[in-house]
Design a protein around this motif. Structure first.
Motif, mmCIF file in Angstrom:
data_model
loop_
_atom_site.group_PDB
_atom_site.id
_atom_site.type_symbol
_atom_site.label_atom_id
_atom_site.label_comp_id
_atom_site.label_asym_id
_atom_site.label_seq_id
_atom_site.Cartn_x
_atom_site.Cartn_y
_atom_site.Cartn_z
ATOM 1 N N ALA A 116 3.351 -58.278 -15.598
ATOM 2 C CA ALA A 116 2.216 -58.007 -14.714
ATOM 3 C C ALA A 116 1.179 -59.122 -14.805
ATOM 4 C CB ALA A 116 1.591 -56.660 -15.090
ATOM 5 N N ARG A 117 0.921 -59.618 -15.991
ATOM 6 C CA ARG A 117 -0.052 -60.709 -16.138
ATOM 7 C C ARG A 117 0.448 -61.986 -15.485
ATOM 8 N NH1 ARG A 117 -2.163 -60.278 -22.412
ATOM 9 N NH2 ARG A 117 -3.067 -58.178 -22.279
ATOM 10 N N GLN A 118 1.728 -62.233 -15.615
ATOM 11 C CA GLN A 118 2.267 -63.429 -14.983
ATOM 12 C C GLN A 118 2.213 -63.342 -13.466
ATOM 13 O OE1 GLN A 118 6.186 -63.857 -16.633
ATOM 14 N NE2 GLN A 118 5.457 -64.813 -18.550
ATOM 15 N N GLU A 119 2.474 -62.177 -12.889
ATOM 16 C CA GLU A 119 2.369 -62.008 -11.438
ATOM 17 C C GLU A 119 0.935 -62.181 -10.980
ATOM 18 O OE1 GLU A 119 4.724 -61.755 -9.317
ATOM 19 O OE2 GLU A 119 6.366 -61.646 -10.779
ATOM 20 N N GLU A 120 0.005 -61.632 -11.745
ATOM 21 C CA GLU A 120 -1.415 -61.788 -11.398
ATOM 22 C C GLU A 120 -1.832 -63.252 -11.454
ATOM 23 O OE1 GLU A 120 -5.797 -60.217 -12.972
ATOM 24 O OE2 GLU A 120 -3.924 -59.572 -13.953
ATOM 25 N N TRP A 121 -1.330 -63.958 -12.432
ATOM 26 C CA TRP A 121 -1.683 -65.386 -12.575
ATOM 27 C C TRP A 121 -1.111 -66.200 -11.414
ATOM 28 C CZ3 TRP A 121 1.354 -69.765 -13.215
ATOM 29 C CH2 TRP A 121 0.674 -70.927 -13.564
ATOM 30 N N LYS A 122 0.105 -65.890 -10.987
ATOM 31 C CA LYS A 122 0.702 -66.600 -9.854
ATOM 32 C C LYS A 122 -0.074 -66.348 -8.570
ATOM 33 C CE LYS A 122 5.405 -66.673 -11.693
ATOM 34 N NZ LYS A 122 6.803 -66.212 -11.516
ATOM 35 N N ALA A 123 -0.549 -65.087 -8.390
ATOM 36 C CA ALA A 123 -1.342 -64.779 -7.194
ATOM 37 C C ALA A 123 -2.643 -65.563 -7.192
ATOM 38 C CB ALA A 123 -1.616 -63.270 -7.135
ATOM 39 N N GLN A 124 -3.294 -65.679 -8.348
ATOM 40 C CA GLN A 124 -4.522 -66.466 -8.425
ATOM 41 C C GLN A 124 -4.273 -67.928 -8.119
ATOM 42 O OE1 GLN A 124 -6.223 -65.805 -12.254
ATOM 43 N NE2 GLN A 124 -6.756 -63.649 -11.856
ATOM 44 N N GLN A 125 -3.158 -68.463 -8.584
ATOM 45 C CA GLN A 125 -2.856 -69.861 -8.298
ATOM 46 C C GLN A 125 -2.610 -70.076 -6.812
ATOM 47 O OE1 GLN A 125 -2.984 -72.360 -10.495
ATOM 48 N NE2 GLN A 125 -3.733 -70.855 -11.975
ATOM 49 N N GLN A 126 -1.934 -69.170 -6.174
ATOM 50 C CA GLN A 126 -1.706 -69.298 -4.738
ATOM 51 C C GLN A 126 -3.010 -69.200 -3.963
ATOM 52 O OE1 GLN A 126 1.173 -66.351 -3.697
ATOM 53 N NE2 GLN A 126 2.869 -67.384 -4.783
ATOM 54 N N GLY A 127 -3.935 -68.296 -4.389
ATOM 55 C CA GLY A 127 -5.224 -68.186 -3.716
ATOM 56 C C GLY A 127 -6.052 -69.443 -3.864
ATOM 57 N N GLN A 128 -6.044 -70.038 -5.045
ATOM 58 C CA GLN A 128 -6.777 -71.286 -5.242
ATOM 59 C C GLN A 128 -6.187 -72.406 -4.390
ATOM 60 O OE1 GLN A 128 -6.913 -72.182 -9.358
ATOM 61 N NE2 GLN A 128 -8.168 -70.377 -9.903
ATOM 62 N N ALA A 129 -4.860 -72.419 -4.236
ATOM 63 C CA ALA A 129 -4.246 -73.439 -3.395
ATOM 64 C C ALA A 129 -4.655 -73.290 -1.931
ATOM 65 C CB ALA A 129 -2.731 -73.372 -3.532
ATOM 66 N N LEU A 130 -4.780 -72.045 -1.441
ATOM 67 C CA LEU A 130 -5.206 -71.828 -0.059
ATOM 68 C C LEU A 130 -6.651 -72.253 0.118
ATOM 69 C CD1 LEU A 130 -3.521 -68.353 0.631
ATOM 70 C CD2 LEU A 130 -2.829 -70.586 1.511
#
Length: 352
Positions: free
Chosen positions: A332-346
């Motif tokens: 769950a933490r890894q999925e949350e971290w990936k979502a944050q990285q994608q949001g920062q990229a956008l």
């Protein structure tokens, strides 16, 4: 008259036998490695036995002395010959068990590669060479007539005291024997030691220290000594290091102080300061590095589920339920971290 003469002859004969028994006493030899205290090595033992053979001692006394000097396991080796064999048979059998196995040519090659050790006297070095050369001669590695010539030649090659070697070359027109050469070396060493002692008494202990050190270093002339190139390389390297140290000292002396560096930085900032819109654009373009976090890693043991160690070093019992629960939390933490990285990229793509 006849009984007195017979008695006197009997006493003299017994005394002669007793004298033979006392003078031919041999040191103990067992063949153990390492050599126990109070024993001799095999080469020394063989030398004493050979002297006993050459003195004309009766064979029965030779046999008894040899057997008395042997200790296990060396005594066990000669038991197969019995107590009535000839003494030289005992020595021959022991030589096959404890003698050198090197060939005479190999020993002579080792003799040619033997040099003077640091701190070793020239006389001690000569005796060490003589022992190797005698072994090579006994094993047919060197012709006995050429032994003295090889000894003097190797001594000149391996001795680092060039002044002493030069003195031997100028003084000797013919090849000296080992005893003559050894006596000359010991005489020269004693002369140098007495001269150094007189210098110490004359100059005092405080002034003689650098002189004594200078005498302990051998002289290496450039035209004959093969190690002169090594000494020359050492001198050139020392000079190069001195030049580098001098350059570093000059750089430290000409290096600006902290206050001068701060003034130079401020002057550059005032002259090269960009306008305000450009600064705002650069700030928006640079991503906030302080907010970037690494991807979550496993912090627990995959065997028992506890924190602070890994499964390779775990000694606890297997707890699959706890491990599965923490593994779900990690996912769950890894999925949350990936979502944050994608949001920062956008968000970063909007500023382009």
């Amino acid at each position: 008259m006849f009984p007195c003469t017979f008695l006197l002859e009997h006493v003299i004969r017994n005394d002669s036998v007793a004298t033979h028994g006392q003078s031919k006493w041999l040191r103990s030899f067992s063949g153990r490695v390492p050599k126990p205290p109070g024993e001799v090595d095999f080469e020394t033992w063989c030398l004493h036995v050979e002297l006993m053979f050459n003195d004309g001692t009766p064979v029965d006394i030779q046999r008894r002395k040899i057997l008395e000097s042997l200790l296990p396991p060396a005594s066990d080796v000669v038991k197969q010959l019995g107590y009535s064999a000839h003494p030289r048979e005992y020595v021959r059998l022991l030589d096959s068990a404890y003698g050198l196995v090197e060939d005479g040519e190999e020993i002579f090659a080792r003799f040619l590669n033997t040099n003077q050790n640091p701190g070793e006297k020239a006389s001690d070095y000569l005796q060490r060479l003589q022992a190797l050369l005698n072994t090579a001669v006994s094993r047919n590695g060197v012709i006995p007539a050429d032994a003295s010539r090889h000894l003097l030649k190797q001594f000149k090659r391996g001795c680092w005291d060039h002044n002493l070697v030069l003195q031997l070359e100028l003084k000797k027109e013919t090849t000296p024997e080992f005893a003559e050469l050894l006596l000359e070396l010991r005489t020269e060493e004693d002369r140098r030691a007495s001269k150094l002692d007189r210098m110490q008494r004359h100059f005092g202990p405080t002034k003689i220290k650098p002189i004594a050190h200078m005498h302990s270093v051998p002289d290496f002339p450039h035209h004959t000594d093969p190690s002169a190139s090594v000494l020359q390389a050492y001198i050139s390297e020392t000079e190069s290091l001195k030049k580098q140290v001098a350059e570093l000292q000059l750089q430290l002396m000409t290096k600006p102080s902290k206050k001068q560096r701060k003034r130079q930085v401020k002057a550059m900032e005032t002259t090269q300061e960009p306008p305000a819109p450009v600064i705002e654009t650069l700030v928006h373009q640079i991503p906030p590095r302080t907010q970037v976090r690494a991807e979550p890693k496993a912090w627990f043991c995959f065997r028992c589920g506890e924190d602070g160690h890994i499964a390779r070093n775990c000694e606890n019992a297997i707890n699959k339920a706890v491990v599965d629960q923490k593994y779900k939390e990690l996912k769950a933490r890894q999925e949350e971290w990936k979502a944050q990285q994608q949001g920062q990229a956008l968000n970063w793509s909007r500023f382009r």
